[in-house]
Scaffold this motif. Sequence first.
Motif, PDB file in Angstrom:
ATOM      1  N   ALA A   8      -2.226  13.417  51.230  1.00  0.00           N
ATOM      2  CA  ALA A   8      -3.158  14.438  51.720  1.00  0.00           C
ATOM      3  C   ALA A   8      -2.601  15.174  52.938  1.00  0.00           C
ATOM      4  O   ALA A   8      -2.627  16.398  53.004  1.00  0.00           O
ATOM      5  N   ASP A   9      -2.092  14.415  53.914  1.00  0.00           N
ATOM      6  CA  ASP A   9      -1.649  15.028  55.172  1.00  0.00           C
ATOM      7  C   ASP A   9      -0.154  15.339  55.190  1.00  0.00           C
ATOM      8  O   ASP A   9       0.355  15.883  56.170  1.00  0.00           O
ATOM      9  N   LYS A  10       0.548  14.947  54.127  1.00  0.00           N
ATOM     10  CA  LYS A  10       1.964  15.291  53.953  1.00  0.00           C
ATOM     11  C   LYS A  10       2.851  14.814  55.095  1.00  0.00           C
ATOM     12  O   LYS A  10       3.794  15.488  55.506  1.00  0.00           O
ATOM     13  N   ARG A  11       2.558  13.629  55.627  1.00  0.00           N
ATOM     14  CA  ARG A  11       3.383  13.064  56.695  1.00  0.00           C
ATOM     15  C   ARG A  11       4.412  12.121  56.077  1.00  0.00           C
ATOM     16  O   ARG A  11       4.045  11.142  55.423  1.00  0.00           O
ATOM     17  N   VAL A  12       5.683  12.432  56.300  1.00  0.00           N
ATOM     18  CA  VAL A  12       6.763  11.625  55.715  1.00  0.00           C
ATOM     19  C   VAL A  12       7.626  11.066  56.836  1.00  0.00           C
ATOM     20  O   VAL A  12       8.119  11.817  57.689  1.00  0.00           O
ATOM     21  N   VAL A  13       7.794   9.757  56.849  1.00  0.00           N
ATOM     22  CA  VAL A  13       8.707   9.111  57.794  1.00  0.00           C
ATOM     23  C   VAL A  13       9.992   8.771  57.055  1.00  0.00           C
ATOM     24  O   VAL A  13       9.959   8.162  55.978  1.00  0.00           O
ATOM     25  N   ILE A  14      11.112   9.212  57.620  1.00  0.00           N
ATOM     26  CA  ILE A  14      12.426   8.997  56.992  1.00  0.00           C
ATOM     27  C   ILE A  14      13.241   8.044  57.854  1.00  0.00           C
ATOM     28  O   ILE A  14      13.395   8.261  59.065  1.00  0.00           O
ATOM     29  N   LEU A  15      13.748   6.979  57.238  1.00  0.00           N
ATOM     30  CA  LEU A  15      14.621   6.047  57.947  1.00  0.00           C
ATOM     31  C   LEU A  15      16.059   6.491  57.734  1.00  0.00           C
ATOM     32  O   LEU A  15      16.550   6.504  56.610  1.00  0.00           O
ATOM     33  N   GLY A  16      16.710   6.878  58.810  1.00  0.00           N
ATOM     34  CA  GLY A  16      18.106   7.292  58.714  1.00  0.00           C
ATOM     35  C   GLY A  16      18.293   8.767  58.997  1.00  0.00           C
ATOM     36  O   GLY A  16      17.732   9.619  58.310  1.00  0.00           O
ATOM     37  N   ALA A  17      19.091   9.068  60.053  1.00  0.00           N
ATOM     38  CA  ALA A  17      19.365  10.461  60.431  1.00  0.00           C
ATOM     39  C   ALA A  17      20.793  10.843  60.046  1.00  0.00           C
ATOM     40  O   ALA A  17      21.456  11.599  60.739  1.00  0.00           O
ATOM     41  N   GLY A  18      21.245  10.288  58.926  1.00  0.00           N
ATOM     42  CA  GLY A  18      22.542  10.677  58.389  1.00  0.00           C
ATOM     43  C   GLY A  18      22.404  11.936  57.550  1.00  0.00           C
ATOM     44  O   GLY A  18      21.393  12.645  57.614  1.00  0.00           O
TER      45      GLY A  18
END
Length: 392
Positions: free
Chosen positions: A147-157
């Motif tokens: 619904a709120d389109k919040r995505v947490v991504i592990l890794g800044a490669g």
Amino acid sequence: MQPIVIIGSGMAGYTLAREFRKLNTEQELVMICADDAVNYAKPTLSNALVGNKAPEQIGLGDAEKMAAQLNLRIEKHTWVKQIDAENRELHIENQEQTTIQPYSKLILAVGANPIRLAISGDASDDIHVVNSLTDYRTFRENLSKSADKRVVILGAGLIGCEFANDLQNTGHQATVIDLAPQPLGRLLPSHVAEAFKQNLEETGIHFVLGTTVEKVSKHAEQGYIVTLANGQNLVADVVLSAIGLQPNIGLAKDAEIETSRGVVTNTLMETNQADIYAIGDCAEVNGMLLPYVMPLMQQARALAKTLNGQSTSVHYPAMPVAVKTPAAPLTVLPAPLDVDVSWETEELDDGMIAKAFDSSATLRGFVLLGPTAGKQRLTLTKLVPDLIPAAI
């Protein structure tokens, strides 16, 4: 004569089959793969949202189409349980039976698997990885429900930043977490990384650096709570892990094929076992592991000739990598890891050019940030020595 057998239906396997068929239309080819053998370009997954491509539009051809197009037999949903190098046989298994597949030459195009962190919490199994079209389909399904389109991504490669840019540009809120103090830690000098990060932050992407994820928990109202090692909590609708890949070397090791970080090969793509070769993300060629498209293409062209009877070493020219982050256009040619370099940087109105020179003032790598800098790609590439020289 027994068939040439390729294990794997990713870009490496299909590119090799295509290059070989340009040279030889008759030799029997067999491809064995654990999935549905749909042909697609994996690099397109990290910017498919901006391109408005649904998962079903990404595939370039199913197994039946590819088998007809390349005149090869494809055994899909089939697992190689054992390589018998002495007898040139594979023990293979599908849903119905276990059989023996003989080969004259064998190519390992088995790719790499996502590295998974040990993360606690009752939602740790809900963390997505995207290493295939099947993975991507599941990711997109869950994304469409958020619904709120919040995505947490592990890794800044590379992959984490590409996904963050793609998501942020399509109405999602991306937060990127990495233990490193900067994004693209292995590719960029710190001053370029900082400028790159600022460009992405201007689009709304959040970076939380110098920490890692400890726990992912389900929350009845808010989706997921992501607990970081620094004590911070983040709310997410979807969690994606993009912390890197590890070459698949288990099958090779069991067959006493030499492995290190990947499956070890020489410049002919040969392993230490007769008539067994490796290509793509699993192949460590002359000590180099380069999981990018251009090295794969060079490998496929050379190996196709070798398999057709014309022994050909792979040639690695300088091969820059274009990072798919339109908010911060970036081209990187990493300097070899065993070379000490010093950086010289030229600031531009819309970015920068950073050049890596060795002790003899030879250009060994570069980073081009921004649209203007990107125009220097060809000019600078020509100045960098080959990683593996062309055979004379």
